[in-house]
Design a protein around this motif. Structure first.
Motif, mmCIF file in Angstrom:
data_model
loop_
_atom_site.group_PDB
_atom_site.id
_atom_site.type_symbol
_atom_site.label_atom_id
_atom_site.label_comp_id
_atom_site.label_asym_id
_atom_site.label_seq_id
_atom_site.Cartn_x
_atom_site.Cartn_y
_atom_site.Cartn_z
ATOM 1 N N ILE A 182 1.149 -1.298 -0.140
ATOM 2 C CA ILE A 182 0.424 -0.229 -0.150
ATOM 3 C C ILE A 182 0.764 1.236 -0.165
ATOM 4 O O ILE A 182 0.613 2.324 -0.645
ATOM 5 N N PHE A 183 1.640 1.325 0.903
ATOM 6 C CA PHE A 183 2.800 2.424 0.923
ATOM 7 C C PHE A 183 3.845 2.254 -0.378
ATOM 8 O O PHE A 183 4.009 3.240 -0.872
ATOM 9 N N LEU A 184 4.378 1.155 -1.115
ATOM 10 C CA LEU A 184 4.388 1.942 -2.937
ATOM 11 C C LEU A 184 3.543 2.726 -4.016
ATOM 12 O O LEU A 184 3.839 3.124 -4.161
ATOM 13 N N PHE A 185 2.137 1.897 -3.377
ATOM 14 C CA PHE A 185 0.968 2.472 -4.008
ATOM 15 C C PHE A 185 0.925 3.920 -4.099
ATOM 16 O O PHE A 185 0.754 4.692 -5.048
ATOM 17 N N VAL A 186 0.497 4.241 -2.795
ATOM 18 C CA VAL A 186 0.833 5.623 -3.257
ATOM 19 C C VAL A 186 1.951 5.864 -3.068
ATOM 20 O O VAL A 186 1.476 7.289 -3.386
ATOM 21 N N THR A 187 2.921 6.398 -2.465
ATOM 22 C CA THR A 187 4.453 6.378 -3.332
ATOM 23 C C THR A 187 4.112 6.222 -5.174
ATOM 24 O O THR A 187 5.018 8.027 -5.205
ATOM 25 N N LEU A 188 4.381 5.678 -5.781
ATOM 26 C CA LEU A 188 4.079 5.879 -7.174
ATOM 27 C C LEU A 188 3.141 6.711 -7.198
ATOM 28 O O LEU A 188 2.920 7.568 -8.443
ATOM 29 N N LEU A 189 1.934 7.116 -7.001
ATOM 30 C CA LEU A 189 0.614 7.519 -6.937
ATOM 31 C C LEU A 189 1.426 8.889 -6.614
ATOM 32 O O LEU A 189 0.982 10.136 -7.804
ATOM 33 N N MET A 190 1.950 9.221 -5.333
ATOM 34 C CA MET A 190 3.066 10.387 -5.497
ATOM 35 C C MET A 190 4.006 11.042 -6.493
ATOM 36 O O MET A 190 3.228 12.116 -6.451
ATOM 37 N N THR A 191 4.459 10.331 -7.099
ATOM 38 C CA THR A 191 5.730 10.779 -7.543
ATOM 39 C C THR A 191 4.824 11.135 -9.305
ATOM 40 O O THR A 191 5.442 12.062 -9.767
ATOM 41 N N THR A 192 3.496 9.959 -9.322
ATOM 42 C CA THR A 192 3.281 10.263 -10.514
ATOM 43 C C THR A 192 2.686 11.704 -10.773
ATOM 44 O O THR A 192 3.270 13.545 -11.565
ATOM 45 N N SER A 193 2.202 12.061 -9.568
ATOM 46 C CA SER A 193 1.223 13.376 -9.779
ATOM 47 C C SER A 193 2.226 14.590 -9.802
ATOM 48 O O SER A 193 2.406 15.833 -10.288
ATOM 49 N N ALA A 194 3.517 14.075 -8.472
ATOM 50 C CA ALA A 194 4.788 15.533 -8.782
ATOM 51 C C ALA A 194 5.159 15.577 -10.509
ATOM 52 O O ALA A 194 5.338 16.271 -10.522
ATOM 53 N N THR A 195 5.253 14.727 -10.768
ATOM 54 C CA THR A 195 6.002 14.822 -11.588
ATOM 55 C C THR A 195 5.163 15.439 -12.963
ATOM 56 O O THR A 195 6.148 16.394 -13.288
ATOM 57 N N ALA A 196 3.673 16.018 -12.581
ATOM 58 C CA ALA A 196 3.275 15.311 -13.690
ATOM 59 C C ALA A 196 2.713 16.829 -13.515
ATOM 60 O O ALA A 196 2.998 17.574 -14.153
ATOM 61 N N MET A 197 2.481 17.707 -12.313
ATOM 62 C CA MET A 197 2.356 18.418 -11.954
ATOM 63 C C MET A 197 3.853 19.736 -12.123
ATOM 64 O O MET A 197 3.663 20.476 -12.687
ATOM 65 N N LEU A 198 4.743 19.597 -12.149
ATOM 66 C CA LEU A 198 6.216 20.086 -11.656
ATOM 67 C C LEU A 198 6.386 20.174 -13.439
ATOM 68 O O LEU A 198 6.674 21.283 -14.316
ATOM 69 N N CYS A 199 6.365 19.439 -14.346
ATOM 70 C CA CYS A 199 6.535 19.425 -15.855
ATOM 71 C C CYS A 199 5.557 20.756 -16.882
ATOM 72 O O CYS A 199 5.953 21.169 -17.453
ATOM 73 N N ALA A 200 4.021 20.437 -16.051
ATOM 74 C CA ALA A 200 2.960 21.142 -16.828
ATOM 75 C C ALA A 200 3.916 22.744 -16.641
ATOM 76 O O ALA A 200 3.213 23.295 -17.455
ATOM 77 N N ALA A 201 3.539 22.543 -14.713
ATOM 78 C CA ALA A 201 4.060 24.372 -14.700
ATOM 79 C C ALA A 201 5.112 23.983 -15.511
ATOM 80 O O ALA A 201 5.352 25.890 -16.189
ATOM 81 N N ILE A 202 6.285 23.915 -15.758
ATOM 82 C CA ILE A 202 8.127 24.183 -17.001
ATOM 83 C C ILE A 202 7.193 24.776 -17.941
ATOM 84 O O ILE A 202 7.715 25.485 -18.415
ATOM 85 N N MET A 203 6.298 24.012 -18.698
ATOM 86 C CA MET A 203 5.987 23.702 -20.290
ATOM 87 C C MET A 203 5.198 24.958 -20.680
ATOM 88 O O MET A 203 5.111 25.521 -22.165
ATOM 89 N N THR A 204 4.464 25.409 -19.560
ATOM 90 C CA THR A 204 2.743 25.999 -20.130
ATOM 91 C C THR A 204 3.622 27.482 -19.786
ATOM 92 O O THR A 204 5.359 28.270 -19.279
ATOM 93 N N ASP A 205 2.853 28.753 -20.551
ATOM 94 C CA ASP A 205 3.703 29.953 -20.553
ATOM 95 C C ASP A 205 2.406 30.809 -20.211
ATOM 96 O O ASP A 205 2.360 32.124 -20.704
ATOM 97 N N HIS A 206 2.060 30.402 -19.141
ATOM 98 C CA HIS A 206 1.519 31.850 -18.069
ATOM 99 C C HIS A 206 1.856 31.624 -17.165
ATOM 100 O O HIS A 206 1.578 31.705 -15.784
ATOM 101 N N TRP A 207 3.391 31.790 -16.705
ATOM 102 C CA TRP A 207 4.179 32.112 -14.894
ATOM 103 C C TRP A 207 3.517 33.953 -14.980
ATOM 104 O O TRP A 207 3.216 33.972 -14.050
ATOM 105 N N GLU A 208 3.528 34.182 -16.073
ATOM 106 C CA GLU A 208 2.908 36.336 -15.798
ATOM 107 C C GLU A 208 2.514 36.335 -16.728
ATOM 108 O O GLU A 208 2.926 36.151 -18.527
ATOM 109 N N HIS A 209 1.573 37.652 -17.086
ATOM 110 C CA HIS A 209 0.316 38.245 -17.375
ATOM 111 C C HIS A 209 1.077 39.651 -17.688
ATOM 112 O O HIS A 209 1.604 40.219 -16.466
#
Length: 297
Positions: A33-60
């Motif tokens: 169960i701990f492994l499953f939670v770790t992998l789920l959190m890893t996927t969410s963190a990686t996706a969120m950080l990559c999306a933030a870096i690749m998008t172009d709405h840091w400032e208006h």
């Protein structure tokens, strides 16, 4: 002669063995169960950080119309023309007549991009009054920031900060990709050292992402005067032909810089990466003292 009705004597060891056999339900599923939670959190963190870096709405970048009209009225040479329901202002230049000049437009930018916040239809309408034919987005990595003399305009504070943010974000992406490979190897091969290294790498990714966020936040603290050699579209909020942007020098005080949702994604990614790092380190401890290899076979 032995009595015929004597009950057989039970063995205490047999009772313990039987009881143990009935109560033995196998290894606890907590590590899995701990492994499953770790992998789920890893996927969410990686996706969120990559999306933030690749998008172009840091400032208006927008313009305060009240402040802009006030600054224009203080100068007898400025006669602003408002277009597209007040979203765009045109500053005419005598030598250009009724067409062309300096256009004050809303923009949104990312770590390595700067985009005009107008639709293609709006840009076609503005083209009737001399709006320059420029690319909707400028990529800082594409070498478009070079002026006519072939010199890079990255010696001022903002461009140095832009370079630093690009470097930190690229390092962050490299670390995230490497951590994904090392983490997959550690889980599949049950390598405790690889899992521990994955936790450290996610901590480094969060650190470099934090550097990027802080640089983006503080890069507007200083500026520089516009030069005659400023290239098309390289000045935040201004679109003009070469050398014309200097005419709007005293109007820059009406610009408004606001952060946007990409920056919020970045902060969320930093927090999730920090939590993910702790989970991977704890996972290595769990594997050391409570192996779950049997549950994964």
């Amino acid at each position: 002669m032995q009595p015929q009705n004597q009950a057989p004597v039970s063995n205490p060891n047999d009772t313990q063995t039987s009881t143990g056999g009935c109560c033995n339900i196998g290894p606890t599923p907590t590590p899995v169960i701990f492994l499953f939670v770790t992998l789920l959190m890893t996927t969410s963190a990686t996706a969120m950080l990559c999306a933030a870096i690749m998008t172009d709405h840091w400032e208006h970048v927008t313009w305060d119309r009240t402040s802009l009209d006030k600054l224009a009225n203080e100068s007898s040479t400025h006669n602003l023309h408002w277009l597209l329901d007040g979203r765009v202002a045109r500053l005419p230049i005598k030598k250009h007549g009724d067409r062309g000049g300096v256009f004050l437009v809303p923009m949104h930018g990312g770590i390595w991009t700067l985009c005009i916040d107008l639709t293609e239809h709006d840009m076609r309408l503005l083209g009737r009054v001399g709006f320059p034919h420029v690319a909707p987005c400028i990529n800082y990595l594409a070498g478009t920031m070079e002026n006519a003399r072939g010199e890079e305009q990255r010696n001022d504070w903002q461009h140095r900060m832009q370079n630093l943010s690009i470097s930190c974000s690229l390092v962050c992406l490299i670390i995230l990709g490497s951590a994904a490979l090392v983490g997959a190897f550690g889980v599949c091969q049950r390598q405790i050292s690889a899992i521990l290294v994955t936790g450290v790498m996610y901590l480094l990714a969060a650190l470099f992402a934090l550097f990027t966020l802080m640089i983006i936040h503080f890069k507007r603290q200083q500026g520089r005067p516009l030069l005659d050699s400023d290239f098309d579209g390289t000045v935040d909020g201004l679109v003009a032909v070469r050398g014309a942007a200097k005419a709007a020098q005293n109007l820059l005080g009406a610009r408004v810089f606001t952060t946007s949702w990409s920056l919020d994604l970045g902060w969320g990614g930093v927090v999730l990466c920090s939590i993910t790092s702790i989970l991977w380190i704890l996972l290595s401890k769990i594997m050391r003292y409570n192996p779950f290899s049997a549950l994964m076979i």
